[in-house]
Design an enzyme around this catalytic site. Structure first.
Site, PDB file in Angstrom:
ATOM      1  N   PRO A 143      60.763  -8.081  27.138  1.00  0.00           N
ATOM      2  CA  PRO A 143      61.901  -7.273  26.737  1.00  0.00           C
ATOM      3  C   PRO A 143      62.967  -7.117  27.814  1.00  0.00           C
ATOM      4  O   PRO A 143      62.725  -6.529  28.864  1.00  0.00           O
ATOM      5  CB  PRO A 143      61.283  -5.917  26.394  1.00  0.00           C
ATOM      6  CG  PRO A 143      59.826  -6.167  26.243  1.00  0.00           C
ATOM      7  CD  PRO A 143      59.523  -7.309  27.145  1.00  0.00           C
ATOM      8  N   GLU A 144      64.131  -7.660  27.531  1.00  0.00           N
ATOM      9  CA  GLU A 144      65.303  -7.429  28.359  1.00  0.00           C
ATOM     10  C   GLU A 144      66.260  -6.629  27.474  1.00  0.00           C
ATOM     11  O   GLU A 144      65.835  -6.144  26.429  1.00  0.00           O
ATOM     12  CB  GLU A 144      65.906  -8.770  28.815  1.00  0.00           C
ATOM     13  CG  GLU A 144      64.889  -9.602  29.585  1.00  0.00           C
ATOM     14  CD  GLU A 144      65.406 -10.961  30.049  1.00  0.00           C
ATOM     15  OE1 GLU A 144      66.626 -11.106  30.232  1.00  0.00           O
ATOM     16  OE2 GLU A 144      64.585 -11.872  30.214  1.00  0.00           O
TER      17      GLU A 144
ATOM     18  N   ARG B 154      49.444  -5.887  28.279  1.00  0.00           N
ATOM     19  CA  ARG B 154      49.175  -5.901  29.716  1.00  0.00           C
ATOM     20  C   ARG B 154      49.261  -4.559  30.427  1.00  0.00           C
ATOM     21  O   ARG B 154      49.086  -4.499  31.646  1.00  0.00           O
ATOM     22  CB  ARG B 154      50.089  -6.936  30.373  1.00  0.00           C
ATOM     23  CG  ARG B 154      49.666  -8.348  29.977  1.00  0.00           C
ATOM     24  CD  ARG B 154      50.611  -9.379  30.479  1.00  0.00           C
ATOM     25  NE  ARG B 154      50.533  -9.519  31.916  1.00  0.00           N
ATOM     26  CZ  ARG B 154      51.294 -10.362  32.610  1.00  0.00           C
ATOM     27  NH1 ARG B 154      52.176 -11.109  31.970  1.00  0.00           N
ATOM     28  NH2 ARG B 154      51.169 -10.451  33.890  1.00  0.00           N
TER      29      ARG B 154
ATOM     30  N   ARG C 163      78.187  -8.506  48.314  1.00  0.00           N
ATOM     31  CA  ARG C 163      76.794  -8.927  48.426  1.00  0.00           C
ATOM     32  C   ARG C 163      76.658 -10.390  48.824  1.00  0.00           C
ATOM     33  O   ARG C 163      77.350 -11.259  48.308  1.00  0.00           O
ATOM     34  CB  ARG C 163      76.074  -8.693  47.088  1.00  0.00           C
ATOM     35  CG  ARG C 163      76.159  -7.262  46.592  1.00  0.00           C
ATOM     36  CD  ARG C 163      75.365  -6.309  47.449  1.00  0.00           C
ATOM     37  NE  ARG C 163      73.946  -6.568  47.335  1.00  0.00           N
ATOM     38  CZ  ARG C 163      73.136  -5.904  46.513  1.00  0.00           C
ATOM     39  NH1 ARG C 163      73.607  -4.945  45.752  1.00  0.00           N
ATOM     40  NH2 ARG C 163      71.855  -6.195  46.462  1.00  0.00           N
TER      41      ARG C 163
END
Length: 300
Positions: free
Chosen positions: A2-3, A113, A175
């Site tokens: 799931p994103e 899991r 960054r």
DNA sequence: ACGCCTACCTGCTTGC
DNA sequence: TGCAAGCAGGTAGGCG
């Protein structure tokens, strides 16, 4: 896995199906699923009689807003799923937490899991965290936690209208990290995981190892558009289902059929025909086209 | 700030 | 066939 699109799908399904429902009782079958600050017994006691007012999404968490203002957060992590089961449906051995509703249905938190976590918080603070604010750790001794604190150090929502290309450019500029790692960093931008990071980089023709600060304005624009496009497409297709992702309706998504590079190692790039390459970046498998997504020596 | 490691978990695939 | 190793990946926490 799931994103953002998968979590959004679950949240929309739930919003439609359990809004107005009241929780009669809660069964915690795997204690560690219920996270700090609520010990399982307290979690169960505090949820009895609660009514669900609304369900939505923040980052990769499903937010279940209760009528009294409290918010239950469900982080699905790898294999989590929220499924509405009708009375009489067979039990599920992977159901880790079961919310028995007063109408006889069950809202099941299924998680093979056991990586997922469910929390219960006071409401408030969510709006502010959409903006940048100083990172601040929640005092460990505090009794009451606001749901906003959970997301205080998260980055912007990529599909929000406030997430402009200019804002993205400003964040990238500071960054030096590699694009792939940054896209996966939830404090940089939320909602993107391994699938959509690879898809966005392929779509914008950027090498996963490019340093964020090396992008030209045109490249930033491409990446900004690509991130939003792949996520929107994912939402439109109800997410990508590989192993066991399902929406709250129990049905799989369709977006895995629309993915362009993810898990296509060795297969031809859909733009140029070159074999898709797989490398490991930050312990994560990464798929890209070495021809469409070049890493020039000067671009490192 | 960043990379790297480990831990958390189980099921499926791969290799011998 | 059996069995073990490898792999999958979201995120927290520790270390350098």
């Amino acid at each position: 896995m799931p994103e953002l699109p998968e979590v959004e799908t679950v949240a929309r399904d739930l919003q439609r199906r359990v809004t107005g429902a009241t929780i009669a009782d809660v069964e915690v079958r795997w204690e560690r699923t219920v996270r700090h600050p609520q010990p399982p017994e307290r979690f169960v006691a505090e949820l009895g009689g609660a009514t669900i007012r609304r369900v939505d999404r923040r980052a990769k968490s499903v937010l279940i807003h209760l009528a009294d203002g409290r918010v239950m957060t469900v982080a699905l992590r790898m294999t989590g799923a929220l499924i509405v089961a009708d009375a009489g449906d067979p039990d599920d051995r992977y159901a880790r937490v079961v919310f028995h509703l007063t109408d006889g249905r069950q809202l099941r938190y299924r998680d093979v899991r056991k990586f997922g976590r469910i929390g219960l918080y006071e409401g408030g603070g969510l709006r502010m965290s959409a903006r940048r604010r100083p990172a601040r750790r929640v005092a460990e001794t505090r009794e009451v936690y606001r749901v906003g604190d959970v997301f205080a150090r998260h980055g912007p929502e990529p599909l929000a209208s406030s997430f402009s290309a200019a804002r993205f450019a400003a964040r990238l500029e500071r960054r030096s990290a590699r694009l792939k790692s940054l896209l996966l960093d939830q404090s940089f931008i939320v909602g993107v995981g391994n699938i959509y990071a690879d898809e966005a980089l392929w779509r914008s023709r950027l090498h996963p190892l490019r340093a964020a600060s090396s992008l030209t304005p045109a490249e930033v624009l491409r990446l900004h558009r690509a991130v939003r496009a792949v996520l929107r497409q994912g939402v439109a297709n109800r997410g990508a289902s590989f192993s066991d992702f399902v929406g709250a309706d129990g049905g799989p998504g369709a977006n895995q059929e629309r993915l362009q590079v993810y898990r296509r190692t060795g297969e031809p790039c859909l733009r140029c025909g070159t074999a898709v390459t797989r490398i490991v970046v930050g312990q994560r498998s990464t798929h890209f086209c070495p021809r469409c997504q070049p890493l020039g020596a000067s671009e490192r």
